[in-house]
Enzyme design. Structure first.
Site, short mmCIF file in Angstrom:
data_model
loop_
_atom_site.label_atom_id
_atom_site.label_comp_id
_atom_site.label_asym_id
_atom_site.label_seq_id
_atom_site.Cartn_x
_atom_site.Cartn_y
_atom_site.Cartn_z
N GLU A 25 -12.50 -7.91 -20.02
CA GLU A 25 -12.11 -9.15 -19.28
C GLU A 25 -12.43 -9.87 -17.95
O GLU A 25 -12.30 -10.17 -17.29
CB GLU A 25 -10.63 -9.02 -19.96
N LYS A 55 -8.28 -20.19 -27.73
CA LYS A 55 -6.95 -20.32 -27.62
C LYS A 55 -5.94 -21.44 -27.52
O LYS A 55 -5.39 -22.08 -28.57
CB LYS A 55 -5.73 -19.99 -26.29
N GLU A 89 0.43 -15.53 -29.95
CA GLU A 89 0.28 -14.48 -31.16
C GLU A 89 2.34 -13.55 -30.94
O GLU A 89 2.79 -13.07 -32.14
CB GLU A 89 -0.47 -13.72 -30.78
N HIS A 130 -20.69 11.75 -36.99
CA HIS A 130 -20.40 11.14 -37.82
C HIS A 130 -21.27 9.98 -38.91
O HIS A 130 -20.73 9.59 -39.84
CB HIS A 130 -20.12 11.88 -39.08
N LYS A 189 3.57 -11.07 -19.86
CA LYS A 189 3.82 -11.67 -18.90
C LYS A 189 4.25 -13.11 -18.70
O LYS A 189 5.19 -13.60 -18.04
CB LYS A 189 2.62 -11.01 -18.22
N GLY A 198 -2.30 -9.21 -16.60
CA GLY A 198 -2.46 -8.13 -17.28
C GLY A 198 -2.52 -6.92 -17.91
O GLY A 198 -1.99 -5.98 -18.32
N ARG A 199 -3.86 -7.20 -18.02
CA ARG A 199 -4.12 -5.10 -18.03
C ARG A 199 -4.46 -4.49 -17.40
O ARG A 199 -4.96 -3.42 -17.80
CB ARG A 199 -6.45 -5.79 -18.53
O1 LIG Z 1 0.98 -10.77 -21.66
P1 LIG Z 1 1.31 -11.96 -22.13
O2 LIG Z 1 1.15 -12.77 -21.15
O3 LIG Z 1 1.71 -12.37 -23.57
O4 LIG Z 1 -0.59 -11.94 -22.54
C1 LIG Z 1 -1.37 -11.25 -22.91
C2 LIG Z 1 -2.96 -11.23 -22.73
O5 LIG Z 1 -3.63 -12.64 -23.04
C3 LIG Z 1 -4.43 -12.91 -21.88
O6 LIG Z 1 -4.07 -13.21 -21.02
C4 LIG Z 1 -5.84 -13.00 -22.60
O7 LIG Z 1 -6.27 -12.23 -23.77
C5 LIG Z 1 -4.43 -10.80 -21.17
O8 LIG Z 1 -5.06 -11.10 -19.42
C6 LIG Z 1 -3.71 -10.92 -21.66
O9 LIG Z 1 -3.33 -9.48 -20.93
#
Ligand SMILES: O=P(O)(O)OC[C@H]1O[C@](O)(CO)[C@@H](O)[C@@H]1O
Length: 534
Positions: free
Chosen positions: A340, A500, A202, A371, A196, A254-255
């Site tokens: 979250e 972060k 990452e 199990h 987003k 995002g979620r």
């Molecule tokens: O889509 P982006 O901006 O890379 O964010 C990824 C994720 O990082 C967060 O902002 C925090 O972990 C989430 O809410 C989101 O889904």
């Protein structure tokens, strides 16, 4: 409001040693009356200690939800700490109309959806090809909400896959991308960078690695990249052609984003029509949530069961136990969605919460969990409310006997949790084995199951795209209802920011640099790791 919490607490304590089974004796129709349905999806919550009085009090607690729900669907800025509307529901209501700040947002939503449909179709039929021919593999690079939803759904809907293979890379651990790319041909792979913000470290690190990998085989790597992002300036800087950039507005959290562009990899895998069935399932749940009376409203009831168990009874965790191997990633998906969203300690007005916020969510598919950790669920000292899920039909008609066993196990677990095994029953078992005296007692005690452990069971006909859409929207709204009752903002996530920021400051320590302000333990660990690495 506080008054209802007090009355709930008093009622719970007045229940004393009430056994759930006794509620069935008192009400012969309990199994039916404590089942709530929406378009073929049925939640049985009869195996909980929610009696008529608890149910009435919980429904009273839910009274303020309707106004907040209507404000959400109307496009009001209910995400107050980020000053945003919350409109992921618009992504699945393509014929609908909703305005934000006086502007109809649906023309853009429809246009983006149509572009996704066109692109997915071309990827699937070869109209869009890689530099070595038709796309065979799609790699979605994203994390959190830009990964968990589509990854969970792609696995859940594998019987519908008829497009290229899809893979998901999320972890900045190089093992993730290395293991994924090593089996793929760069010349026939499409990389989708899902972020987003287009800044998540990452994702951007993995995307750069994928671009380098692609560059070893093709002349124009960027031509085999697409982006799913709200940050169109950044995607352009990255060299991704605007034709392959699919944007969404800040009112999609995002979620909550798998219904729109973040679902592109899923759409490519199962096809646009099946993806639209998934949207239709979500929309059906929205319609139910908006219109069904509270006492027959699936998301409201599921939320109230959750509140009863966590905030009233004090059970600290909730296990999600899908008896469907293809729902293996659902617990992880729900961990983000629920924790979250509702893992907060400050109310909307900035005051400290006086009631606990959301519980820990965890789980695994049945029967594997049986199990592994069910021992603790049955006989441990903590009580863990369990959410079972089961489909009446599997997708392998030639393996129907497997599915019958799966169903039998699911039902047996909830029955065992509720009924348990008494000391007398355990003693009878030991007697039958020829034991007597103190040894009989000792052995019998180990075989006692206290029972009276609550669970719900969600029953579906089969796990189809439509039903998965219903389930995801059900949980989204459950989170919403719980958040509304607790008075928190379920749509921000400030709690992930500090880690972060610190990661960026810690990184130089690992290269022998110095950044001020670290605690001695962190400095020591960084030094230790540096030494071990060299
Ligand atoms: O889509 P982006 O901006 O890379 O964010 C990824 C994720 O990082 C967060 O902002 C925090 O972990 C989430 O809410 C989101 O889904």
């Amino acid at each position: 409001m506080t008054n209802i919490w007090d009355r709930l607490a008093e009622h719970r304590s007045a229940q004393g040693a009430l056994r759930i089974e006794a509620l069935f004796d008192a009400d012969p129709n309990r199994a039916e009356s404590c089942s709530t349905a929406a378009d073929g999806l049925v939640l049985d919550w009869s195996k909980t200690a929610i009696d008529a009085k608890a149910r009435d009090l919980l429904l009273e607690l839910a009274q303020p939800v309707a106004a907040r729900r209507d404000a959400m669907f109307a496009g009001d800025r209910i995400n107050e700490t980020e000053d945003r509307a919350v409109l992921h529901t618009a992504l699945r209501n393509l014929q609908g109309s909703v305005t934000v700040d006086g502007r109809d947002v649906m023309p853009d939503v429809r246009e983006t959806h149509a572009r996704m449909r066109d692109f997915a179709t071309r990827v699937r039929n070869g109209g869009f090809a890689g530099q070595g021919g038709k796309i065979t593999d799609v790699v979605n690079i994203g994390i959190g909400g830009s990964d968990l939803g589509p990854a969970m759904a792609a696995r859940a809907l594998s019987p519908w896959h008829d497009g290229p293979r899809v893979h998901f890379v999320s972890n900045v651990d190089g093992a993730d991308i290395a293991d994924t790319l090593k089996a793929l041909d760069p010349a026939t792979t499409l990389v989708i960078v899902a972020s987003k913000t287009f800044t998540t470290i990452e994702t951007m690190t993995n995307a750069a690695t994928a671009r380098d990998w692609m560059a070893t085989s093709v002349t124009t790597p960027a031509a085999q990249f697409a982006a799913l992002s709200s940050a169109q300036g950044k995607t352009a800087q990255w060299g991704i052609d605007a034709d392959r950039v699919f944007g969404f507005e800040d009112w999609v959290g995002g979620r909550y984003s798998m219904w729109g562009p973040i679902g592109l990899s899923l759409m490519i895998a199962i096809g646009p029509d099946a993806f639209e069935d998934f949207l239709a399932g979500g929309l059906a749940m929205d319609t139910h949530f908006r219109n069904a009376p509270a006492d027959r409203n699936l998301p409201i009831i599921l939320a109230l069961v959750g509140i009863w168990h966590h905030q009233v009874c004090g059970y600290g965790t909730r296990a999600v136990l899908p008896y469907d191997n293809r729902l293996a990633r659902l617990p992880a998906y729900l961990q983000q969605l629920e924790m979250e969203s509702n893992g907060k300690r400050v109310a909307m007005d900035g005051s400290d919460l006086t009631i606990p916020s959301g519980p820990v969510i965890w789980g695994e598919p049945g029967t594997n969990g049986q199990h592994a950790f069910y021992q603790l669920i049955h006989q441990g000292t903590a009580i863990i409310p369990c959410e079972f899920m089961i489909a009446a039909r599997g997708h392998e008609p030639h393996l129907a006997h497997h599915h019958l066993l799966l169903i039998a196990n699911c039902l047996a677990q909830s029955e065992a949790l509720m009924r348990g095994r008494s000391l007398d029953e355990a003693r009878a078992l030991m007697q039958a084995k020829g034991l007597a005296g103190a040894e009989l007692d000792r052995q019998a005690r180990h075989r006692v199951f206290p029972g009276n452990r609550p669970s719900t069971t969600l029953v579906m006909q089969e796990l189809s795209p439509f039903v998965l859409g219903q389930i995801v929207a059900l949980y989204e709204h459950r989170v919403f209802v719980e958040g509304a009752i607790l008075g928190i903002n379920s749509f921000d996530q400030w709690g992930v920011e500090l880690g972060k920021e610190l990661a960026l400051k810690v990184a130089p320590l690992l290269d022998g640099g110095a950044t001020p302000g670290h605690d001695p333990s962190t400095e020591h660990l960084a030094q230790l790791i540096r030494q071990m690495r060299d």
